[in-house]
Write a protein that holds these residues in place. Structure first.
Motif, mmCIF file in Angstrom:
data_model
loop_
_atom_site.group_PDB
_atom_site.id
_atom_site.type_symbol
_atom_site.label_atom_id
_atom_site.label_comp_id
_atom_site.label_asym_id
_atom_site.label_seq_id
_atom_site.Cartn_x
_atom_site.Cartn_y
_atom_site.Cartn_z
ATOM 1 N N UNK A 13 1.166 -5.195 15.149
ATOM 2 C CA UNK A 13 0.669 -5.062 16.522
ATOM 3 C C UNK A 13 1.849 -5.112 17.490
ATOM 4 N N UNK A 14 1.940 -4.077 18.310
ATOM 5 C CA UNK A 14 3.041 -4.036 19.286
ATOM 6 C C UNK A 14 2.463 -4.049 20.694
ATOM 7 N N UNK A 15 3.186 -4.678 21.623
ATOM 8 C CA UNK A 15 2.702 -4.743 23.005
ATOM 9 C C UNK A 15 3.585 -3.987 23.975
ATOM 10 N N UNK A 16 4.598 -3.320 23.442
ATOM 11 C CA UNK A 16 5.526 -2.642 24.341
ATOM 12 C C UNK A 16 4.947 -1.292 24.750
ATOM 13 N N UNK A 17 4.831 -1.061 26.073
ATOM 14 C CA UNK A 17 4.237 0.205 26.508
ATOM 15 C C UNK A 17 5.199 1.348 26.192
ATOM 16 N N UNK A 18 4.603 2.498 25.935
ATOM 17 C CA UNK A 18 5.429 3.665 25.605
ATOM 18 C C UNK A 18 5.726 3.756 24.120
ATOM 19 N N UNK A 19 5.240 2.772 23.333
ATOM 20 C CA UNK A 19 5.451 2.839 21.881
ATOM 21 C C UNK A 19 4.696 4.026 21.304
ATOM 22 N N UNK A 20 5.295 4.661 20.346
ATOM 23 C CA UNK A 20 4.648 5.802 19.713
ATOM 24 C C UNK A 20 3.494 5.306 18.828
ATOM 25 N N UNK A 21 2.270 5.587 19.304
ATOM 26 C CA UNK A 21 1.055 5.112 18.602
ATOM 27 C C UNK A 21 0.926 5.707 17.206
ATOM 28 N N UNK A 22 1.533 6.910 17.035
ATOM 29 C CA UNK A 22 1.356 7.578 15.741
ATOM 30 C C UNK A 22 2.213 6.917 14.659
ATOM 31 N N UNK A 23 3.192 6.114 15.106
ATOM 32 C CA UNK A 23 4.075 5.488 14.127
ATOM 33 C C UNK A 23 3.600 4.080 13.796
ATOM 34 N N UNK A 24 2.650 3.985 12.878
ATOM 35 C CA UNK A 24 2.080 2.666 12.574
ATOM 36 C C UNK A 24 2.696 2.121 11.303
ATOM 37 N N UNK A 25 2.956 0.815 11.328
ATOM 38 C CA UNK A 25 3.452 0.165 10.114
ATOM 39 C C UNK A 25 2.410 -0.815 9.606
ATOM 40 N N UNK A 26 2.268 -0.877 8.292
ATOM 41 C CA UNK A 26 1.252 -1.736 7.687
ATOM 42 C C UNK A 26 1.908 -2.782 6.791
ATOM 43 N N UNK A 27 1.289 -3.978 6.760
ATOM 44 C CA UNK A 27 1.854 -5.052 5.936
ATOM 45 C C UNK A 27 1.641 -4.776 4.459
ATOM 46 N N UNK A 28 0.523 -4.121 4.133
ATOM 47 C CA UNK A 28 0.306 -3.622 2.773
ATOM 48 C C UNK A 28 -0.175 -2.181 2.931
ATOM 49 N N UNK A 29 0.405 -1.286 2.160
ATOM 50 C CA UNK A 29 0.017 0.127 2.228
ATOM 51 C C UNK A 29 -1.498 0.252 1.980
ATOM 52 N N UNK A 30 -2.261 0.745 3.000
ATOM 53 C CA UNK A 30 -3.722 0.813 2.849
ATOM 54 C C UNK A 30 -4.183 1.609 1.619
ATOM 55 N N UNK A 31 -3.432 2.648 1.260
ATOM 56 C CA UNK A 31 -3.870 3.426 0.090
ATOM 57 C C UNK A 31 -3.709 2.610 -1.196
ATOM 58 N N UNK A 32 -2.770 1.652 -1.168
ATOM 59 C CA UNK A 32 -2.604 0.773 -2.331
ATOM 60 C C UNK A 32 -3.802 -0.158 -2.496
ATOM 61 N N UNK A 33 -4.343 -0.621 -1.353
ATOM 62 C CA UNK A 33 -5.510 -1.512 -1.413
ATOM 63 C C UNK A 33 -6.688 -0.755 -2.021
ATOM 64 N N UNK A 34 -6.832 0.503 -1.615
ATOM 65 C CA UNK A 34 -7.887 1.335 -2.182
ATOM 66 C C UNK A 34 -7.662 1.502 -3.692
ATOM 67 N N UNK A 35 -6.400 1.684 -4.068
ATOM 68 C CA UNK A 35 -6.076 1.836 -5.507
ATOM 69 C C UNK A 35 -6.371 0.546 -6.285
ATOM 70 N N UNK A 36 -6.078 -0.604 -5.659
ATOM 71 C CA UNK A 36 -6.340 -1.891 -6.320
ATOM 72 C C UNK A 36 -7.838 -2.018 -6.627
ATOM 73 N N UNK A 37 -8.664 -1.594 -5.666
ATOM 74 C CA UNK A 37 -10.110 -1.615 -5.920
ATOM 75 C C UNK A 37 -10.483 -0.619 -7.019
ATOM 76 N N UNK A 38 -9.962 0.580 -6.919
ATOM 77 C CA UNK A 38 -10.354 1.624 -7.871
ATOM 78 C C UNK A 38 -9.872 1.362 -9.287
ATOM 79 N N UNK A 39 -8.673 0.785 -9.405
ATOM 80 C CA UNK A 39 -8.120 0.597 -10.753
ATOM 81 C C UNK A 39 -8.487 -0.720 -11.397
ATOM 82 N N UNK A 40 -8.695 -1.752 -10.576
ATOM 83 C CA UNK A 40 -8.925 -3.069 -11.181
ATOM 84 C C UNK A 40 -10.212 -3.750 -10.739
ATOM 85 N N UNK A 41 -10.437 -3.856 -9.430
ATOM 86 C CA UNK A 41 -11.558 -4.703 -8.989
ATOM 87 C C UNK A 41 -12.928 -4.129 -9.358
ATOM 88 N N UNK A 42 -13.122 -2.831 -9.118
ATOM 89 C CA UNK A 42 -14.420 -2.233 -9.466
ATOM 90 C C UNK A 42 -14.608 -2.193 -10.993
#
Ligand SMILES: O=C(O)C(=O)C[C@]1(C(=O)O)C=C[C@@H](O)C=C1
Length: 259
Positions: free
Chosen positions: A214-243
């Motif tokens: 989460x950034x509070x600086x105005x003018x930040x490029x909204x399209x450049x988002x950083x994630x603490x865990x790659x969201x596609x990996x979380x989906x993979x964790x569900x698909x490969x192991x949890x389900x």
């Protein structure tokens, strides 16, 4: 925690169980994000370095055993939603505990695949989403691993409640496959591919929402988002192991449903 069996007046239904699984996704996604603060720190769970006489476990195993013992004493495992990793002889609760309604078939209720979960978690799942390396922060890492393990264990063992409802709703569909121990047929009967796709999409979205920097600086490029865990990996964790592990619990439970 959203729960289907804690409140005895709640009717067990596939919808109410799926609602609980959806709420549990929040806990699981947050626990993965928290664990990702630390590198792999494999010495904590691979080495047998315990100085306690007569004990040869890793730091993480020692930690989990000790925590499970204290949690058993306050009644954690009286709740049919909770399954221990190590306790063969679960200590009795030292306080009067809630009387949980019996939602599961008694001869199938003890299904517990936590040994498998432990191996899969440390050998495959954990290295898939944390950075390699070692920062020596073993006690905090063990606490984070336990949070992930308990959240995932609760989720996959919810398969027992799912299986009970599916069986009760259509016993004649399941009985032949149970009698012939046809695990493939059982797997087919209990699978809803569309639901699985929805789960994987939803957890990816939750990882995007809960884990973005989460950034509070105005003018930040909204399209450049950083994630603490790659969201596609979380989906993979569900698909490969949890389900798949949830479905294995469902099959194990159904195999004992007519004992
Ligand atoms: O919702 C169900 O019916 C479940 O059995 C749970 C679950 C899951 O793990 O999310 C597992 C199997 C089904 O194919 C769909 C979803």
């Amino acid at each position: 925690m959203s729960s289907v069996v804690v409140e005895s007046d709640v009717q067990l239904s596939l919808d109410s169980i799926r609602e609980s699984l959806i709420r549990q996704e929040d806990t699981i996604v947050f626990s993965l994000i928290e664990r990702a603060k630390f590198p792999l720190n494999s010495l904590a769970f691979e080495e047998s370095s315990c100085l306690d006489s007569g004990n040869s476990s890793s730091l993480t195993e020692f930690f989990v055993r000790e925590i499970e013992t204290i949690q058993a004493k306050v009644g954690r495992y009286d709740n049919p939603e909770e399954n221990p990793f190590f306790l063969d002889n679960i200590p009795q609760s030292v306080f009067p505990t809630h009387k949980y309604p019996q939602a599961l078939y008694p001869k199938a209720s003890s299904v517990n695949i936590n040994k498998r979960l432990w191996d899969v978690y440390f050998k495959e799942l954990l290295p898939s989403f944390v950075k390699p390396g070692d920062d020596g922060n073993y006690a905090s890492t063990a606490a984070s691993d336990l949070a992930c393990l308990q959240a995932i264990s609760r989720r996959i063992h919810y398969g027992k409640f799912v299986a009970e409802v599916k069986f009760s709703d259509a016993p004649h569909d399941y009985e032949p496959a149970i009698c012939s121990k046809d695990t493939e047929a059982l797997m087919k009967l209990l699978t809803f591919e569309k639901v699985e796709e929805m789960v994987k999409k939803r957890v990816e979205k939750k990882a995007e929402t809960f884990g973005q920097e989460v950034k509070c600086v105005s003018g930040d490029d909204e399209s450049e988002k950083n994630y603490k865990v790659d969201p596609s990996l979380v989906s993979r964790i569900y698909g490969e192991w949890l389900i798949p592990l949830t479905k294995d619990v469902e099959v194990e439970y159904l195999l004992r449903r007519l004992d």
